[in-house]
Design a protein around this motif. Structure first.
Motif, PDB file in Angstrom:
ATOM      1  N   LYS A   1      37.915  42.297  31.874  1.00 41.10           N
ATOM      2  CA  LYS A   1      36.652  41.721  31.401  1.00 41.10           C
ATOM      3  C   LYS A   1      36.401  40.303  31.903  1.00 41.10           C
ATOM      4  O   LYS A   1      35.273  39.932  32.202  1.00 41.10           O
ATOM      5  CB  LYS A   1      36.656  41.736  29.874  1.00 41.10           C
ATOM      6  N   TRP A   2      37.443  39.480  32.027  1.00 50.25           N
ATOM      7  CA  TRP A   2      37.245  38.059  32.326  1.00 50.25           C
ATOM      8  C   TRP A   2      37.515  37.686  33.776  1.00 50.25           C
ATOM      9  O   TRP A   2      37.223  36.569  34.190  1.00 50.25           O
ATOM     10  CB  TRP A   2      38.119  37.211  31.393  1.00 50.25           C
TER      11      TRP A   2
ATOM     12  N   LEU B   1      34.532  36.420  35.909  1.00 46.99           N
ATOM     13  CA  LEU B   1      34.086  35.088  35.481  1.00 46.99           C
ATOM     14  C   LEU B   1      35.058  34.005  35.934  1.00 46.99           C
ATOM     15  O   LEU B   1      34.634  32.917  36.336  1.00 46.99           O
ATOM     16  CB  LEU B   1      33.909  35.053  33.965  1.00 46.99           C
TER      17      LEU B   1
ATOM     18  N   ARG C   1      35.788  25.924  28.704  1.00 49.33           N
ATOM     19  CA  ARG C   1      34.394  25.602  28.354  1.00 49.33           C
ATOM     20  C   ARG C   1      33.418  26.492  29.116  1.00 49.33           C
ATOM     21  O   ARG C   1      32.418  26.947  28.570  1.00 49.33           O
ATOM     22  CB  ARG C   1      34.096  24.131  28.642  1.00 49.33           C
TER      23      ARG C   1
ATOM     24  N   ILE D   1      33.926  29.489  30.348  1.00 48.22           N
ATOM     25  CA  ILE D   1      34.049  30.892  29.951  1.00 48.22           C
ATOM     26  C   ILE D   1      34.215  30.917  28.436  1.00 48.22           C
ATOM     27  O   ILE D   1      35.218  31.347  27.887  1.00 48.22           O
ATOM     28  CB  ILE D   1      35.240  31.568  30.676  1.00 48.22           C
ATOM     29  N   ALA D   2      33.190  30.445  27.761  1.00 51.60           N
ATOM     30  CA  ALA D   2      33.257  30.216  26.315  1.00 51.60           C
ATOM     31  C   ALA D   2      33.460  31.501  25.516  1.00 51.60           C
ATOM     32  O   ALA D   2      33.971  31.460  24.401  1.00 51.60           O
ATOM     33  CB  ALA D   2      32.000  29.500  25.839  1.00 51.60           C
ATOM     34  N   GLY D   3      33.083  32.643  26.055  1.00 50.03           N
ATOM     35  CA  GLY D   3      33.236  33.894  25.321  1.00 50.03           C
ATOM     36  C   GLY D   3      34.668  34.374  25.222  1.00 50.03           C
ATOM     37  O   GLY D   3      35.002  35.193  24.365  1.00 50.03           O
ATOM     38  N   ALA D   4      35.528  33.870  26.076  1.00 47.08           N
ATOM     39  CA  ALA D   4      36.932  34.288  26.073  1.00 47.08           C
ATOM     40  C   ALA D   4      37.728  33.402  25.126  1.00 47.08           C
ATOM     41  O   ALA D   4      37.591  32.182  25.150  1.00 47.08           O
ATOM     42  CB  ALA D   4      37.513  34.197  27.481  1.00 47.08           C
ATOM     43  N   SER D   5      38.568  34.027  24.335  1.00 51.59           N
ATOM     44  CA  SER D   5      39.463  33.236  23.492  1.00 51.59           C
ATOM     45  C   SER D   5      40.492  32.560  24.394  1.00 51.59           C
ATOM     46  O   SER D   5      40.716  32.979  25.540  1.00 51.59           O
ATOM     47  CB  SER D   5      40.171  34.133  22.476  1.00 51.59           C
TER      48      SER D   5
END
Length: 139
Positions: A36-37, A40, A57, A59-63
């Motif tokens: 998924k990441w 990005l 910052r 890739i803010a959607g990733a923990s």
């Protein structure tokens, strides 16, 4: 020669299939790119090295955990290099390796294809979900 039941044959066939997939270079690379990441991370590192905090910052959607796992996997595969600068606090940075940079045109091709055909896929999905036959998308 021993006789196998249908269940045993299916189990053996599944195991053989998994082994072929595990040994297939294309499948192994697609598995990395399908994360998924990953796309990005590549997008953020395409213009040059970035610090860990900058990536977080951007890739803010990733923990933090998922971002770290993704970066470690890419580092393990030789696609990303990690650098640690001794400072207080320690500064960790990432950059694409030459091998990683060689994937950028591939990702650009996928991005271009997606930009051209995402609407076709959306239309096909709506038609399928409505019980209509899906049209052949425009090329």
């Amino acid at each position: 020669m021993t006789t196998q039941t249908a269940t045993q044959r299916r189990a053996r066939n599944r195991a053989d299939h998994r082994e072929r997939l595990a040994n297939c270079p294309t499948q192994r690379v697609i598995a990395v790119l399908a994360d998924k990441w990953v796309a990005l991370v590549f997008k953020e590192l395409a213009d040059g090295p970035r610090r860990s905090a900058e990536l977080a910052r951007a890739i803010a959607g990733a923990s933090q955990k998922m971002l770290t796992q993704t970066l470690r996997g890419l580092e393990r595969d030789g696609l990303v290099a990690r650098t640690v600068e001794p400072a207080v606090p320690v500064r960790v940075g990432y950059r694409l390796t030459e091998l990683g940079r060689s994937l950028l045109p591939v990702l650009a091709g996928i991005t271009g294809w997606a930009d051209r055909h995402a609407a076709d896929i959306d239309l096909s999905r709506r038609r399928y979900d409505a019980g209509l036959s899906a049209p052949t998308p425009a090329t």
